[in-house]
Scaffold this motif. Structure first.
Motif, PDB file in Angstrom:
ATOM      1  N   PRO A 114      75.512  -7.356  14.583  1.00 43.14           N
ATOM      2  CA  PRO A 114      76.383  -6.411  13.873  1.00 43.14           C
ATOM      3  C   PRO A 114      77.518  -5.859  14.721  1.00 43.14           C
ATOM      4  CG  PRO A 114      74.246  -5.415  14.353  1.00 43.14           C
ATOM      5  CD  PRO A 114      74.119  -6.881  14.642  1.00 43.14           C
ATOM      6  N   ASP A 115      77.437  -5.971  16.052  1.00 42.62           N
ATOM      7  CA  ASP A 115      78.490  -5.454  16.928  1.00 42.62           C
ATOM      8  C   ASP A 115      79.308  -6.550  17.587  1.00 42.62           C
ATOM      9  OD1 ASP A 115      77.795  -2.816  16.403  1.00 42.62           O
ATOM     10  OD2 ASP A 115      76.248  -2.814  17.945  1.00 42.62           O
ATOM     11  N   ARG A 116      79.180  -7.776  17.078  1.00 44.75           N
ATOM     12  CA  ARG A 116      79.974  -8.892  17.595  1.00 44.75           C
ATOM     13  C   ARG A 116      80.805  -9.484  16.476  1.00 44.75           C
ATOM     14  NH1 ARG A 116      77.630 -11.403  22.349  1.00 44.75           N
ATOM     15  NH2 ARG A 116      77.107  -9.662  23.720  1.00 44.75           N
ATOM     16  N   PRO A 130      83.848  -4.875  15.929  1.00 45.77           N
ATOM     17  CA  PRO A 130      82.499  -5.322  15.542  1.00 45.77           C
ATOM     18  C   PRO A 130      82.397  -5.623  14.066  1.00 45.77           C
ATOM     19  CG  PRO A 130      82.544  -2.944  15.789  1.00 45.77           C
ATOM     20  CD  PRO A 130      83.877  -3.455  16.267  1.00 45.77           C
ATOM     21  N   ILE A 131      81.399  -6.436  13.735  1.00 44.86           N
ATOM     22  CA  ILE A 131      81.057  -6.699  12.336  1.00 44.86           C
ATOM     23  C   ILE A 131      79.815  -5.887  12.011  1.00 44.86           C
ATOM     24  CG2 ILE A 131      80.249  -8.426  10.702  1.00 44.86           C
ATOM     25  CD1 ILE A 131      81.717 -10.504  12.255  1.00 44.86           C
ATOM     26  N   HIS A 132      79.861  -5.103  10.961  1.00 43.10           N
ATOM     27  CA  HIS A 132      78.701  -4.317  10.563  1.00 43.10           C
ATOM     28  C   HIS A 132      78.139  -4.864   9.255  1.00 43.10           C
ATOM     29  CE1 HIS A 132      79.314  -1.344  13.675  1.00 43.10           C
ATOM     30  NE2 HIS A 132      80.590  -1.296  13.356  1.00 43.10           N
ATOM     31  N   PRO A 133      76.811  -4.837   9.115  1.00 45.75           N
ATOM     32  CA  PRO A 133      76.229  -5.281   7.848  1.00 45.75           C
ATOM     33  C   PRO A 133      76.771  -4.436   6.704  1.00 45.75           C
ATOM     34  CG  PRO A 133      74.545  -5.024   9.537  1.00 45.75           C
ATOM     35  CD  PRO A 133      75.814  -4.427  10.082  1.00 45.75           C
ATOM     36  N   ILE A 134      76.917  -5.047   5.537  1.00 43.92           N
ATOM     37  CA  ILE A 134      77.414  -4.314   4.386  1.00 43.92           C
ATOM     38  C   ILE A 134      76.381  -4.360   3.278  1.00 43.92           C
ATOM     39  CG2 ILE A 134      79.842  -4.723   4.905  1.00 43.92           C
ATOM     40  CD1 ILE A 134      79.847  -7.029   2.996  1.00 43.92           C
ATOM     41  N   ALA A 135      76.370  -3.334   2.443  1.00 39.08           N
ATOM     42  CA  ALA A 135      75.397  -3.271   1.356  1.00 39.08           C
ATOM     43  C   ALA A 135      75.692  -4.345   0.327  1.00 39.08           C
ATOM     44  CB  ALA A 135      75.447  -1.892   0.707  1.00 39.08           C
ATOM     45  N   VAL A 136      74.638  -5.006  -0.176  1.00 35.45           N
ATOM     46  CA  VAL A 136      74.820  -6.081  -1.149  1.00 35.45           C
ATOM     47  C   VAL A 136      73.758  -5.985  -2.227  1.00 35.45           C
ATOM     48  CG1 VAL A 136      75.830  -7.676   0.502  1.00 35.45           C
ATOM     49  CG2 VAL A 136      73.365  -7.611   0.226  1.00 35.45           C
ATOM     50  N   SER A 137      74.012  -6.691  -3.321  1.00 34.45           N
ATOM     51  CA  SER A 137      73.031  -6.774  -4.394  1.00 34.45           C
ATOM     52  C   SER A 137      72.096  -7.940  -4.126  1.00 34.45           C
ATOM     53  CB  SER A 137      73.748  -6.993  -5.728  1.00 34.45           C
ATOM     54  OG  SER A 137      74.394  -8.250  -5.727  1.00 34.45           O
ATOM     55  N   ALA A 138      71.026  -8.031  -4.911  1.00 35.54           N
ATOM     56  CA  ALA A 138      70.081  -9.146  -4.747  1.00 35.54           C
ATOM     57  C   ALA A 138      70.731 -10.463  -5.073  1.00 35.54           C
ATOM     58  CB  ALA A 138      68.865  -8.920  -5.642  1.00 35.54           C
ATOM     59  N   THR A 173      66.643 -12.173  19.169  1.00 33.63           N
ATOM     60  CA  THR A 173      66.167 -11.095  18.314  1.00 33.63           C
ATOM     61  C   THR A 173      66.034  -9.809  19.111  1.00 33.63           C
ATOM     62  OG1 THR A 173      64.984 -12.643  16.872  1.00 33.63           O
ATOM     63  CG2 THR A 173      64.313 -10.338  16.783  1.00 33.63           C
ATOM     64  N   GLU A 174      65.502  -9.924  20.326  1.00 35.09           N
ATOM     65  CA  GLU A 174      65.379  -8.756  21.199  1.00 35.09           C
ATOM     66  C   GLU A 174      66.737  -8.165  21.551  1.00 35.09           C
ATOM     67  OE1 GLU A 174      63.188 -10.119  24.539  1.00 35.09           O
ATOM     68  OE2 GLU A 174      61.286 -10.299  23.444  1.00 35.09           O
ATOM     69  N   ARG A 175      67.765  -9.009  21.556  1.00 33.52           N
ATOM     70  CA  ARG A 175      69.119  -8.532  21.853  1.00 33.52           C
ATOM     71  C   ARG A 175      69.808  -7.945  20.622  1.00 33.52           C
ATOM     72  NH1 ARG A 175      72.547 -12.425  25.875  1.00 33.52           N
ATOM     73  NH2 ARG A 175      71.336 -12.086  27.779  1.00 33.52           N
ATOM     74  N   GLY A 176      69.105  -7.905  19.505  1.00 37.26           N
ATOM     75  CA  GLY A 176      69.649  -7.294  18.300  1.00 37.26           C
ATOM     76  C   GLY A 176      70.310  -8.249  17.331  1.00 37.26           C
ATOM     77  N   TYR A 177      70.125  -9.544  17.521  1.00 35.46           N
ATOM     78  CA  TYR A 177      70.736 -10.541  16.641  1.00 35.46           C
ATOM     79  C   TYR A 177      69.832 -10.840  15.449  1.00 35.46           C
ATOM     80  CZ  TYR A 177      74.199 -11.867  20.229  1.00 35.46           C
ATOM     81  OH  TYR A 177      75.228 -11.877  21.134  1.00 35.46           O
ATOM     82  N   ASP A 178      70.441 -11.247  14.370  1.00 32.69           N
ATOM     83  CA  ASP A 178      69.748 -11.845  13.236  1.00 32.69           C
ATOM     84  C   ASP A 178      69.865 -13.351  13.437  1.00 32.69           C
ATOM     85  OD1 ASP A 178      68.496 -12.328  10.856  1.00 32.69           O
ATOM     86  OD2 ASP A 178      70.179 -11.747   9.593  1.00 32.69           O
ATOM     87  N   VAL A 179      68.746 -14.067  13.395  1.00 37.71           N
ATOM     88  CA  VAL A 179      68.718 -15.477  13.789  1.00 37.71           C
ATOM     89  C   VAL A 179      68.204 -16.357  12.658  1.00 37.71           C
ATOM     90  CG1 VAL A 179      67.777 -17.145  15.443  1.00 37.71           C
ATOM     91  CG2 VAL A 179      68.316 -14.812  16.195  1.00 37.71           C
TER      92      VAL A 179
END
Length: 283
Positions: A38-40, A133-141, A18-24
């Motif tokens: 997001p950058d991997r 890199p992979i960037h987060p994309i906007a999504v619906s609920a 998490t500190e390295r910027g990952y979503d876990v």
């Protein structure tokens, strides 16, 4: 201080990534820990055990077939009992040869655990230079897809196994499991979809599958209601289902997840967003 269960490794290792910027998230398609950055371009997998064993090593090698960056993590016991505690240098050399990352965690009675990174996965360095890199994309609920499964620059697809990891990761609304768990009910994407269907039936009453699909955005609502894998639904007439008592109980048992999804749906009111483990869900 020796740990009793490998699940104790999860929190400090999750904190590291998490500190390295990952979503876990834990226990994704049988992997103890899966992390996305997001950058991997590729996912990261961590397999954990109390001690370093041959099965752990083989598991790590098998996980590499997904194309993910793979880490192995074990406790470093300060009592130094057992040969595995004396040979971390040799273990590191072996992991480096195989392209695996290696982490040890030392636990103390009066202070926070100390993590030591002995080596990084071989792919970790190449990923920064050769993969977009992979960037987060906007999504619906209704459609949670924060991470893509292809390079946005080249369109190159991930391996099928990696795509499945990311799809399962995306479909979960949060991290409700603990890595290394055994014989516990896991919150999977499928269970979350079942909770969504149960929530819709609880709020709206008996309905047809197509209505449940419209309310929740769950693409396989009809199949879930018909198969009734968890026994949460009851067919009361042709093409009409209602929530069974076991489904009501499930909304309470998984109150944390229920509240998260209730907050996403426009038809849910405050009674759901404030849902707790009080023991009752009222209409």
């Amino acid at each position: 201080m020796a740990i009793k269960d490998e699940t104790e490794l999860y929190a400090p290792i999750k904190a590291l990534f998490t500190e390295r910027g990952y979503d876990v998230k834990a226990e994704v398609r049988s992997c103890d820990l899966v992390a996305l950055h997001p950058d991997r371009y590729t996912p990261t997998i961590v397999e954990m055990k109390k001690i370093f064993t041959l099965p752990l090593l083989l598991q790590g090698v098998d996980r590499q077939k997904t194309g993910a960056e793979v880490w192995l993590a074990v406790e470093r016991n300060r009592t130094k009992k057992g040969a595995h505690n004396q040979r971390f240098t040799e273990i590191t050399s072996l992991c480096r040869r195989l392209g695996l990352g290696f982490i040890t965690v030392t636990f103390f009675r009066t202070k926070d655990p100390v993590l030591e990174i002995w080596c990084e996965p071989a792919a970790a360095f190449a990923a920064e230079k050769t993969r977009a890199p992979i960037h987060p994309i906007a999504v619906s609920a209704e459609e949670s897809q924060p991470y893509a499964t292809a390079s946005p620059a080249s369109g190159k697809r991930l391996k099928k196994a990696a795509q499945k990891l990311i799809n399962e990761f995306n479909a979960r609304s949060g991290d409700y499991n603990v890595g290394g768990s055994t014989k516990r009910k896991l919150i999977t994407a499928y269970r979350e979809r079942a909770i969504q269907c149960a929530l819709a039936l609880h709020y709206h009453g008996a309905a047809a599958p197509r209505q449940v699909k419209t309310w929740t955005g769950c693409p396989n609502a009809a199949t879930m209601l018909r198969s009734n894998y968890y026994g949460w639904f009851k067919r009361i007439s042709k093409g009409v289902y209602e929530l069974a008592p076991s489904g009501q109980a499930a909304l309470i048992e998984y109150a944390e997840v229920t509240a998260v999804w209730a907050a996403k749906f426009p038809w849910a009111d405050d009674q759901f967003t404030k849902l707790t483990m009080s023991g009752a869900v009222t209409s």
